[in-house]
Design a protein around this motif. Structure first.
Motif, PDB file in Angstrom:
ATOM      1  N   GLU A 134       1.547  11.915  -0.536  1.00 33.29           N
ATOM      2  CA  GLU A 134       0.785  13.233  -0.063  1.00 33.29           C
ATOM      3  C   GLU A 134       1.567  14.351  -0.648  1.00 33.29           C
TER       4      GLU A 134
ATOM      5  N   ASN B 282       0.914  -1.094  -0.055  1.00 34.12           N
ATOM      6  CA  ASN B 282       0.074   0.155  -0.022  1.00 34.12           C
ATOM      7  C   ASN B 282       0.878   1.187   0.181  1.00 34.12           C
ATOM      8  N   VAL B 283       0.701   2.138  -0.701  1.00 32.22           N
ATOM      9  CA  VAL B 283       1.327   3.401  -1.150  1.00 32.22           C
ATOM     10  C   VAL B 283       0.586   4.479  -0.970  1.00 32.22           C
ATOM     11  N   THR B 284       0.914   5.331  -0.283  1.00 33.33           N
ATOM     12  CA  THR B 284       0.153   6.737   0.102  1.00 33.33           C
ATOM     13  C   THR B 284       1.200   7.869  -0.062  1.00 33.33           C
TER      14      THR B 284
ATOM     15  N   ALA C  69       1.696  14.672  -5.201  1.00 34.34           N
ATOM     16  CA  ALA C  69       1.529  13.068  -5.100  1.00 34.34           C
ATOM     17  C   ALA C  69       1.575  12.448  -6.353  1.00 34.34           C
TER      18      ALA C  69
END
Length: 95
Positions: A53, A49-51, A67
């Motif tokens: 911002e 999982n990559v977030t 992002a």
């Protein structure tokens, strides 16, 4: 009969089974030739999982560190790593 036929074969019963060698075959990788790639060990899926911002972009401004820009950089690094692995396996000669 697939794997069952192989396990019933003289080769398996007289050579491999006696040495304690166990085999399992699956579809593996597709091959356009009569050669097949053989793997050992476990092939497990990795869930990542990559977030990312950052500030939002706008068509009239060049906004840095968005992002999407970060995700593009991560994707590029992953593709570079993939190419390094292809080269290490000698697969880049066919692409």
């Amino acid at each position: 009969r697939g794997m069952a036929a192989f396990l019933d074969s003289k080769l398996y019963k007289t050579k491999l089974a006696q040495q304690g060698i166990a085999l399992a075959l699956d579809e593996g990788m597709a091959s356009e030739t009569s050669t097949y790639t053989v793997f050992h060990g476990e092939r497990l899926p990795w869930v990542v999982n990559v977030t990312a911002e950052g500030p939002t972009g706008h068509g009239s401004h060049f906004v840095d560190h968005t992002a999407v820009g970060q995700l593009m950089e991560l994707s590029q690094k992953a593709l570079e790593f993939r190419q390094e692995q292809r080269s290490a396996l000698g697969l880049d000669k066919h692409s």
